[in-house]
Write a protein that holds these residues in place. Structure first.
Motif, PDB file in Angstrom:
ATOM      1  N   VAL A 119       0.867  -1.173   0.000  1.00 23.23           N
ATOM      2  CA  VAL A 119       0.000   0.000   0.000  1.00 23.23           C
ATOM      3  C   VAL A 119       0.902   1.220   0.000  1.00 23.23           C
ATOM      4  O   VAL A 119       1.757   1.365   0.877  1.00 23.23           O
ATOM      5  CB  VAL A 119      -0.902   0.018   1.261  1.00 23.23           C
ATOM      6  CG1 VAL A 119      -1.752   1.256   1.290  1.00 23.23           C
ATOM      7  CG2 VAL A 119      -1.764  -1.233   1.288  1.00 23.23           C
ATOM      8  N   VAL A 120       0.751   2.069  -0.987  1.00 21.71           N
ATOM      9  CA  VAL A 120       1.562   3.281  -1.084  1.00 21.71           C
ATOM     10  C   VAL A 120       0.696   4.452  -0.675  1.00 21.71           C
ATOM     11  O   VAL A 120      -0.377   4.670  -1.230  1.00 21.71           O
ATOM     12  CB  VAL A 120       2.105   3.477  -2.515  1.00 21.71           C
ATOM     13  CG1 VAL A 120       2.897   4.759  -2.604  1.00 21.71           C
ATOM     14  CG2 VAL A 120       2.946   2.289  -2.936  1.00 21.71           C
ATOM     15  N   LYS A 121       1.165   5.180   0.313  1.00 27.60           N
ATOM     16  CA  LYS A 121       0.433   6.357   0.770  1.00 27.60           C
ATOM     17  C   LYS A 121       1.088   7.592   0.175  1.00 27.60           C
ATOM     18  O   LYS A 121       2.292   7.775   0.298  1.00 27.60           O
ATOM     19  CB  LYS A 121       0.470   6.456   2.295  1.00 27.60           C
ATOM     20  CG  LYS A 121      -0.285   5.365   2.997  1.00 27.60           C
ATOM     21  CD  LYS A 121      -0.241   5.594   4.489  1.00 27.60           C
ATOM     22  CE  LYS A 121      -1.068   4.579   5.221  1.00 27.60           C
ATOM     23  NZ  LYS A 121      -1.071   4.829   6.661  1.00 27.60           N
ATOM     24  N   THR A 122       0.310   8.394  -0.467  1.00 29.46           N
ATOM     25  CA  THR A 122       0.827   9.648  -1.003  1.00 29.46           C
ATOM     26  C   THR A 122      -0.059  10.771  -0.509  1.00 29.46           C
ATOM     27  O   THR A 122      -1.234  10.582  -0.214  1.00 29.46           O
ATOM     28  CB  THR A 122       0.847   9.649  -2.544  1.00 29.46           C
ATOM     29  OG1 THR A 122      -0.471   9.406  -3.007  1.00 29.46           O
ATOM     30  CG2 THR A 122       1.791   8.590  -3.083  1.00 29.46           C
ATOM     31  N   SER A 123       0.518  11.944  -0.421  1.00 25.70           N
ATOM     32  CA  SER A 123      -0.281  13.100  -0.029  1.00 25.70           C
ATOM     33  C   SER A 123      -0.551  13.920  -1.288  1.00 25.70           C
ATOM     34  O   SER A 123       0.165  13.810  -2.275  1.00 25.70           O
ATOM     35  CB  SER A 123       0.466  13.931   1.014  1.00 25.70           C
ATOM     36  OG  SER A 123       1.717  14.318   0.509  1.00 25.70           O
ATOM     37  N   PRO A 124      -1.596  14.721  -1.271  1.00 26.70           N
ATOM     38  CA  PRO A 124      -1.902  15.536  -2.453  1.00 26.70           C
ATOM     39  C   PRO A 124      -0.692  16.372  -2.855  1.00 26.70           C
ATOM     40  O   PRO A 124       0.042  16.871  -2.013  1.00 26.70           O
ATOM     41  CB  PRO A 124      -3.064  16.417  -1.993  1.00 26.70           C
ATOM     42  CG  PRO A 124      -3.655  15.721  -0.810  1.00 26.70           C
ATOM     43  CD  PRO A 124      -2.539  14.945  -0.184  1.00 26.70           C
ATOM     44  N   SER A 125      -0.501  16.528  -4.157  1.00 30.10           N
ATOM     45  CA  SER A 125       0.689  17.226  -4.651  1.00 30.10           C
ATOM     46  C   SER A 125       0.660  18.726  -4.358  1.00 30.10           C
ATOM     47  O   SER A 125       1.687  19.389  -4.440  1.00 30.10           O
ATOM     48  CB  SER A 125       0.839  16.995  -6.153  1.00 30.10           C
ATOM     49  OG  SER A 125      -0.320  17.474  -6.817  1.00 30.10           O
ATOM     50  N   THR A 150      13.393  16.016  -8.570  1.00 25.75           N
ATOM     51  CA  THR A 150      13.232  14.943  -9.550  1.00 25.75           C
ATOM     52  C   THR A 150      12.874  13.614  -8.886  1.00 25.75           C
ATOM     53  O   THR A 150      12.910  12.571  -9.517  1.00 25.75           O
ATOM     54  CB  THR A 150      14.534  14.762 -10.365  1.00 25.75           C
ATOM     55  OG1 THR A 150      15.602  14.469  -9.456  1.00 25.75           O
ATOM     56  CG2 THR A 150      14.847  16.003 -11.164  1.00 25.75           C
ATOM     57  N   ALA A 151      12.565  13.675  -7.607  1.00 30.20           N
ATOM     58  CA  ALA A 151      12.217  12.453  -6.873  1.00 30.20           C
ATOM     59  C   ALA A 151      11.074  12.774  -5.925  1.00 30.20           C
ATOM     60  O   ALA A 151      10.617  13.912  -5.845  1.00 30.20           O
ATOM     61  CB  ALA A 151      13.436  11.960  -6.097  1.00 30.20           C
ATOM     62  N   LYS A 152      10.604  11.786  -5.235  1.00 32.26           N
ATOM     63  CA  LYS A 152       9.580  12.029  -4.228  1.00 32.26           C
ATOM     64  C   LYS A 152       9.769  11.047  -3.090  1.00 32.26           C
ATOM     65  O   LYS A 152      10.377   9.999  -3.240  1.00 32.26           O
ATOM     66  CB  LYS A 152       8.184  11.925  -4.818  1.00 32.26           C
ATOM     67  CG  LYS A 152       7.831  10.573  -5.406  1.00 32.26           C
ATOM     68  CD  LYS A 152       6.449  10.610  -6.009  1.00 32.26           C
ATOM     69  CE  LYS A 152       6.165   9.314  -6.767  1.00 32.26           C
ATOM     70  NZ  LYS A 152       4.856   9.329  -7.369  1.00 32.26           N
ATOM     71  N   ILE A 153       9.227  11.426  -1.956  1.00 33.97           N
ATOM     72  CA  ILE A 153       9.271  10.570  -0.777  1.00 33.97           C
ATOM     73  C   ILE A 153       7.864  10.035  -0.568  1.00 33.97           C
ATOM     74  O   ILE A 153       6.897  10.793  -0.554  1.00 33.97           O
ATOM     75  CB  ILE A 153       9.730  11.362   0.462  1.00 33.97           C
ATOM     76  CG1 ILE A 153      11.169  11.843   0.269  1.00 33.97           C
ATOM     77  CG2 ILE A 153       9.605  10.512   1.716  1.00 33.97           C
ATOM     78  CD1 ILE A 153      11.676  12.730   1.378  1.00 33.97           C
ATOM     79  N   ILE A 154       7.753   8.730  -0.447  1.00 36.76           N
ATOM     80  CA  ILE A 154       6.460   8.105  -0.205  1.00 36.76           C
ATOM     81  C   ILE A 154       6.576   7.216   1.030  1.00 36.76           C
ATOM     82  O   ILE A 154       7.678   6.864   1.457  1.00 36.76           O
ATOM     83  CB  ILE A 154       5.986   7.266  -1.410  1.00 36.76           C
ATOM     84  CG1 ILE A 154       6.968   6.122  -1.685  1.00 36.76           C
ATOM     85  CG2 ILE A 154       5.788   8.127  -2.632  1.00 36.76           C
ATOM     86  CD1 ILE A 154       6.457   5.106  -2.675  1.00 36.76           C
ATOM     87  N   THR A 155       5.439   6.871   1.593  1.00 34.82           N
ATOM     88  CA  THR A 155       5.396   5.937   2.711  1.00 34.82           C
ATOM     89  C   THR A 155       4.809   4.637   2.197  1.00 34.82           C
ATOM     90  O   THR A 155       3.758   4.640   1.557  1.00 34.82           O
ATOM     91  CB  THR A 155       4.511   6.490   3.843  1.00 34.82           C
ATOM     92  OG1 THR A 155       5.052   7.745   4.251  1.00 34.82           O
ATOM     93  CG2 THR A 155       4.470   5.552   5.025  1.00 34.82           C
ATOM     94  N   VAL A 156       5.487   3.548   2.439  1.00 41.10           N
ATOM     95  CA  VAL A 156       5.044   2.242   1.978  1.00 41.10           C
ATOM     96  C   VAL A 156       4.658   1.409   3.192  1.00 41.10           C
ATOM     97  O   VAL A 156       5.437   1.287   4.129  1.00 41.10           O
ATOM     98  CB  VAL A 156       6.158   1.526   1.177  1.00 41.10           C
ATOM     99  CG1 VAL A 156       5.710   0.152   0.744  1.00 41.10           C
ATOM    100  CG2 VAL A 156       6.581   2.357  -0.013  1.00 41.10           C
ATOM    101  N   GLU A 157       3.441   0.864   3.176  1.00 35.34           N
ATOM    102  CA  GLU A 157       2.979  -0.020   4.226  1.00 35.34           C
ATOM    103  C   GLU A 157       3.069  -1.444   3.704  1.00 35.34           C
ATOM    104  O   GLU A 157       2.432  -1.781   2.702  1.00 35.34           O
ATOM    105  CB  GLU A 157       1.527   0.307   4.572  1.00 35.34           C
ATOM    106  CG  GLU A 157       1.317   0.746   5.978  1.00 35.34           C
ATOM    107  CD  GLU A 157      -0.142   1.054   6.243  1.00 35.34           C
ATOM    108  OE1 GLU A 157      -0.988   0.150   6.091  1.00 35.34           O
ATOM    109  OE2 GLU A 157      -0.405   2.209   6.587  1.00 35.34           O
ATOM    110  N   ILE A 158       3.844  -2.261   4.368  1.00 42.31           N
ATOM    111  CA  ILE A 158       3.982  -3.651   3.963  1.00 42.31           C
ATOM    112  C   ILE A 158       3.249  -4.501   4.991  1.00 42.31           C
ATOM    113  O   ILE A 158       3.622  -4.514   6.158  1.00 42.31           O
ATOM    114  CB  ILE A 158       5.463  -4.070   3.879  1.00 42.31           C
ATOM    115  CG1 ILE A 158       6.201  -3.157   2.908  1.00 42.31           C
ATOM    116  CG2 ILE A 158       5.585  -5.528   3.488  1.00 42.31           C
ATOM    117  CD1 ILE A 158       7.692  -3.349   2.888  1.00 42.31           C
TER     118      ILE A 158
END
Length: 127
Positions: free
Chosen positions: A4-10, A64-72
């Motif tokens: 599950v990848v959690k992203t916040s609005p851009s 040129t990159a982004k930080i995401i939170t990954v729930e495993i």
């Protein structure tokens, strides 16, 4: 495996905090290293200059990159293989008899061990 990848609005820019290691160099300069990203480093004549350079470097990198939170999700919990045998003899008419036998054997073994330890204790006291 499900991720599950959690992203916040851009359109929102969350405030990010980082731990930075500051090291005095032999030549009198300072090196700032972003903990967790050891390849993200900067040098400066002062601590402040090293940190500012590090921040600029990180901001350029994040363009040129982004930080995401990954729930495993956790893997399936392994069940105790002995649970399938729990209670299988509860309705057996000989179950109480078997328990009584086990209890009698255990009591006899406990008595034997007590006698053994008494003998050992007596032998040590006589020496």
């Amino acid at each position: 495996m499900n991720l599950v990848v959690k992203t916040s609005p851009s359109n929102t820019a969350p405030k990010l905090t980082y731990d930075v290691l500051i090291e005095n160099q032999q030549d009198g300069t300072f090196k700032a290293t972003l903990l967790g990203l050891p390849d993200c480093q900067a040098l400066g004549n002062t601590e402040t200059a090293a940190i500012e350079t590090l921040i600029q470097s990180l901001q350029s990198r994040l363009e040129t990159a982004k930080i995401i939170t990954v729930e495993i999700p956790a893997t399936e919990v392994v069940k105790n293989p002995w649970l399938k045998f729990a209670g299988m003899f509860k309705d057996d008419p000989q179950f109480d008899e078997v328990l009584a036998y086990i209890e009698a054997e255990r009591s006899e073994l406990d008595a034997q061990m007590e006698e053994y330890y008494r003998q050992i204790d007596a032998e040590t006291k006589t020496k």
